[in-house]
Scaffold this active site. Structure first.
Site, short mmCIF file in Angstrom:
data_model
loop_
_atom_site.label_atom_id
_atom_site.label_comp_id
_atom_site.label_asym_id
_atom_site.label_seq_id
_atom_site.Cartn_x
_atom_site.Cartn_y
_atom_site.Cartn_z
N LYS A 66 0.81 -1.22 0.00
CA LYS A 66 0.00 0.00 0.00
C LYS A 66 0.85 1.28 0.00
O LYS A 66 0.39 2.33 -0.46
CB LYS A 66 -0.95 0.01 1.20
CG LYS A 66 -2.05 -1.04 1.09
CD LYS A 66 -3.06 -0.93 2.22
CE LYS A 66 -4.16 -1.97 2.08
NZ LYS A 66 -5.22 -1.82 3.10
N ASN A 87 -4.84 2.07 -1.67
CA ASN A 87 -5.37 0.72 -1.83
C ASN A 87 -6.22 0.59 -3.09
O ASN A 87 -6.79 -0.46 -3.35
CB ASN A 87 -6.20 0.31 -0.60
CG ASN A 87 -7.57 0.92 -0.59
OD1 ASN A 87 -7.73 2.15 -0.69
ND2 ASN A 87 -8.60 0.09 -0.45
#
Length: 264
Positions: A66, A87
């Site tokens: 991420k 994300n």
């Protein structure tokens, strides 16, 4: 029009329900799309993946990429930039006429990063806050990875002051260690959010090392892990009377928001 492709980037992905959720949702809504898992051993393989998938329109990103994936992106939404983690990635394949003039990391492809974790988290947590006799003023956020960054900002937006907890304390950054969790801190922080992978399948026997004996019925313990539906963290907290919730609703909320971002 060709079938559009979406997918999940991370490693490992054996625990993930995202593929099932999106595939079932596409079928239910009559969306001509597929969703695949892209399990990369290293983020260095990301450009080759993007170049080899001409039908790819969007990605979700999970552990451990991420933050690592951000260096490959051409643009960040203001919220993703504030959070410091991504994300959701929107993948746009540029026309040949635009490819030469576009300043992109990967030739012919524009990548934009977003964060939908914060939306899913706030939506999932809000019912617990509404039902609580005493709304938490402070929260402990276990872990300092990508998901925890979205949780931190989400808590701030809900008017709750978050404090990170990690295996190693960093006093200058305001990060506590697990050994720092005194009875006074546990009493004053009525919300605890597990953002570590501890307890996630297949390591279901693990849990964060907090003093569970200091939990009370006033506490809310939220686990962003969704597989299994009841983690050891949740079970130990429930035994002390705390309100508990897993991350399934957060997963679903962020997934729906992901598709909106891909197609807006």
């Amino acid at each position: 029009m060709s079938t559009k492709k979406y997918g999940l980037l991370g490693h490992p992905l054996g625990h993930s329900f995202s593929r099932v959720f999106h595939t079932e949702r596409f079928a239910r809504l009559g969306i001509d799309a597929v969703y695949e898992n892209f399990d990369l051993m290293t983020i260095d393989r990301f450009p080759a993946l993007i170049q080899s998938e001409p039908e790819l329109c969007g990605l979700n990103v999970t552990i451990p990429y991420k933050q690592q994936v951000m260096s490959f992106l051409d643009e960040l939404s203001p919220l993703a930039e504030r959070i410091g983690a991504v994300n959701v990635i929107k993948v746009e394949h540029l026309s040949p006429s635009l490819t030469l003039s576009a300043d992109t990391h990967i030739s012919g492809i524009r990548l934009t990063g977003y964060n939908s974790d914060i939306i899913g988290f706030k939506q999932a947590l809000q019912p617990l806050l509404d039902a609580a006799e005493e709304k938490p003023a402070q929260a402990l956020v276990l872990g300092t990875g990508g998901a925890s960054k979205a949780v931190k900002v989400g808590l701030e937006e809900l008017g709750i002051r978050p404090t990170y907890v990690s295996r190693t304390a960093h006093p200058k950054q305001g990060i506590l260690s697990y050994a720092d969790l005194t009875p006074e801190i546990m009493q004053s922080h009525l919300l605890i959010v597990n953002c570590t992978p501890l307890g996630m399948f297949p390591e279901v026997h693990t849990s964060p090392d907090i003093p569970y004996d200091r939990l009370t019925p006033r506490h809310i313990c939220f686990d962003i892990v969704y597989n299994p539906a009841e983690t050891l963290f949740m079970r130990k907290a429930a035994e002390r009377g705390a309100t508990v919730k897993c991350g399934q609703e957060m997963l679903e909320g962020q997934a729906v928001e992901s598709y909106r971002l891909w197609t807006e």
